[in-house]
Design a protein around this motif. Structure first.
Motif, mmCIF file in Angstrom:
data_model
loop_
_atom_site.group_PDB
_atom_site.id
_atom_site.type_symbol
_atom_site.label_atom_id
_atom_site.label_comp_id
_atom_site.label_asym_id
_atom_site.label_seq_id
_atom_site.Cartn_x
_atom_site.Cartn_y
_atom_site.Cartn_z
ATOM 1 N N GLU A 209 0.780 -1.284 0.221
ATOM 2 C CA GLU A 209 0.032 0.129 0.139
ATOM 3 C C GLU A 209 0.826 1.178 0.027
ATOM 4 O OE1 GLU A 209 -3.176 0.002 -0.510
ATOM 5 O OE2 GLU A 209 -3.560 -1.843 -0.212
ATOM 6 N N ARG A 218 -1.974 1.831 -8.607
ATOM 7 C CA ARG A 218 -2.093 0.389 -7.975
ATOM 8 C C ARG A 218 -2.000 -0.613 -8.873
ATOM 9 N NH1 ARG A 218 -4.423 0.703 -2.752
ATOM 10 N NH2 ARG A 218 -5.251 -1.291 -2.749
ATOM 11 N N THR A 219 -2.352 -0.425 -10.091
ATOM 12 C CA THR A 219 -2.331 -1.348 -11.218
ATOM 13 C C THR A 219 -0.752 -1.534 -11.466
ATOM 14 O OG1 THR A 219 -4.370 -0.756 -12.300
ATOM 15 C CG2 THR A 219 -2.952 -2.070 -13.688
ATOM 16 N N ARG A 256 -5.699 -4.758 -6.553
ATOM 17 C CA ARG A 256 -7.113 -4.219 -7.694
ATOM 18 C C ARG A 256 -8.093 -3.593 -7.144
ATOM 19 N NH1 ARG A 256 -4.656 -4.765 -12.725
ATOM 20 N NH2 ARG A 256 -3.310 -6.718 -12.777
ATOM 21 N N CYS A 257 -8.435 -3.490 -5.786
ATOM 22 C CA CYS A 257 -9.562 -2.960 -5.279
ATOM 23 C C CYS A 257 -8.877 -1.848 -4.350
ATOM 24 C CB CYS A 257 -10.051 -4.099 -4.130
ATOM 25 S SG CYS A 257 -10.399 -5.482 -4.694
ATOM 26 N N ALA A 258 -9.989 -1.074 -3.747
ATOM 27 C CA ALA A 258 -9.616 0.037 -3.121
ATOM 28 C C ALA A 258 -8.980 -0.267 -1.727
ATOM 29 C CB ALA A 258 -10.964 0.812 -3.126
ATOM 30 N N PRO A 259 -8.011 0.463 -1.303
ATOM 31 C CA PRO A 259 -7.486 0.324 -0.004
ATOM 32 C C PRO A 259 -8.303 0.076 1.118
ATOM 33 C CG PRO A 259 -6.290 2.308 -1.164
ATOM 34 C CD PRO A 259 -7.606 2.021 -1.904
ATOM 35 N N PRO A 261 -10.345 -0.178 4.771
ATOM 36 C CA PRO A 261 -10.652 1.227 5.459
ATOM 37 C C PRO A 261 -9.577 0.907 6.944
ATOM 38 C CG PRO A 261 -12.385 -0.393 5.635
ATOM 39 C CD PRO A 261 -11.568 -0.993 4.509
#
Length: 297
Positions: A209, A218-219, A256-259, A261
């Motif tokens: 991250e 991120r990709t 591949r997803c959002a960070p 929470p």
């Protein structure tokens, strides 16, 4: 001595059971810190509970117990003798496991530091001429990043930035300390081995991250991780980016997803779970002290 003395063992199983779910649902940095702290405290409480159980084997200590028995007073047996004997054996095993864990940590650190010898103290990046793709974050003062030429050769410019950002995140986040603490906790209490495995995975996700944030893509970060794994081949796990075959899919999918929470409520629940064994061990200590107080004249 009540059932409280066994509380740390029971809660160790619970902490081990929930740790993978905590790692999946919470930001890696927060989850790694909370799980490591809870594991360390739980391990310490477990060792203390074993000490309390083993102490019941000492018929002649403390002196007030021996005096009470000589005077004909009947003393309550805190736990069966067999349990005290097993606790003493467990303490011996814990001491051996801790010694082996510390020796392994020291040996690994020395080996990595030797690879960096001969370079100026202010050199952060060291490139080794090796055909094997590898990358290490070498903790210490100063911290170093050791990369082989083979690893740099299979990565593009952006992917190299990901590599360096990932390893640098290990150094700035002092990830080696978190993993070492979890390793020692698992050595002291083998029931916490799943927590140690989760923390080791989380520090890699933590560095992922940080690398994604530094590169801003991120990709590209996911692509760099996948390429490093392919370069290492399937015959031997790679130290590059902390990759193993089992971790590739999960880490790439996470990028591949959002960070995830920062669920402070989950972290607080984990820390509370880590505090409960301490309360159980403290209550068991109080029970033993009350028992000893009852034999005083």
């Amino acid at each position: 001595m009540t059932l409280d003395v066994y509380t740390p063992l029971a809660l160790s199983l619970l902490l081990a059971a929930v740790s993978p779910a905590v790692g999946r649902r919470t930001a890696p940095a927060l989850a790694a810190r909370a799980l490591t702290a809870a594991a360390a405290v739980t391990a310490a409480a477990t060792v203390w509970s074993l000490v309390l159980l083993a102490v019941t084997l000492l018929d002649d200590a403390p002196p007030v117990v021996a005096e009470a028995r000589e005077s004909g007073r009947r003393l309550a047996e805190p736990v069966p003798g067999a349990i005290g004997f097993l606790a003493a054996l467990a303490l011996a095993a814990v001491a051996h496991r801790l010694w082996r864990a510390v020796r392994a940590e020291v040996t690994t650190r020395r080996a990595l530091r030797r690879l960096c010898e001969g370079h100026p103290g202010d050199t952060e990046l060291i490139v080794a001429d090796s055909p094997v793709p590898r990358a290490f974050a070498v903790p210490g003062s100063p911290g170093r990043i050791l990369v082989t030429a083979a690893m740099l050769g299979v990565l593009g410019p952006v992917e190299r930035r990901v590599l360096l950002a990932h390893e640098r995140a290990h150094l700035t986040g002092r990830h080696a300390l978190w993993v070492s603490a979890a390793t020692l906790a698992a050595a002291a209490n083998p029931l916490l081995a799943p927590v140690r495995a989760t923390v080791a995975f989380l520090v890699e996700r933590w560095a992922d991250e940080r690398a994604a944030a530094a590169v801003g893509d991120r990709t590209a970060t996911a692509r760099a991780l996948a390429r490093a794994a392919l370069a290492a081949g399937r015959t031997e796990p790679s130290c590059a980016l902390g990759f193993t075959d089992r971790a590739v899919t999960r880490r790439v999918a996470a990028l591949r997803c959002a960070p995830p929470p920062r669920l402070w409520s989950v972290a607080a629940a984990v820390l509370a779970l880590g505090a409960l064994p301490v309360l159980g061990a403290a209550d068991a200590t109080d029970d033993l002290l009350r028992l000893l107080a009852g034999v005083l004249p």
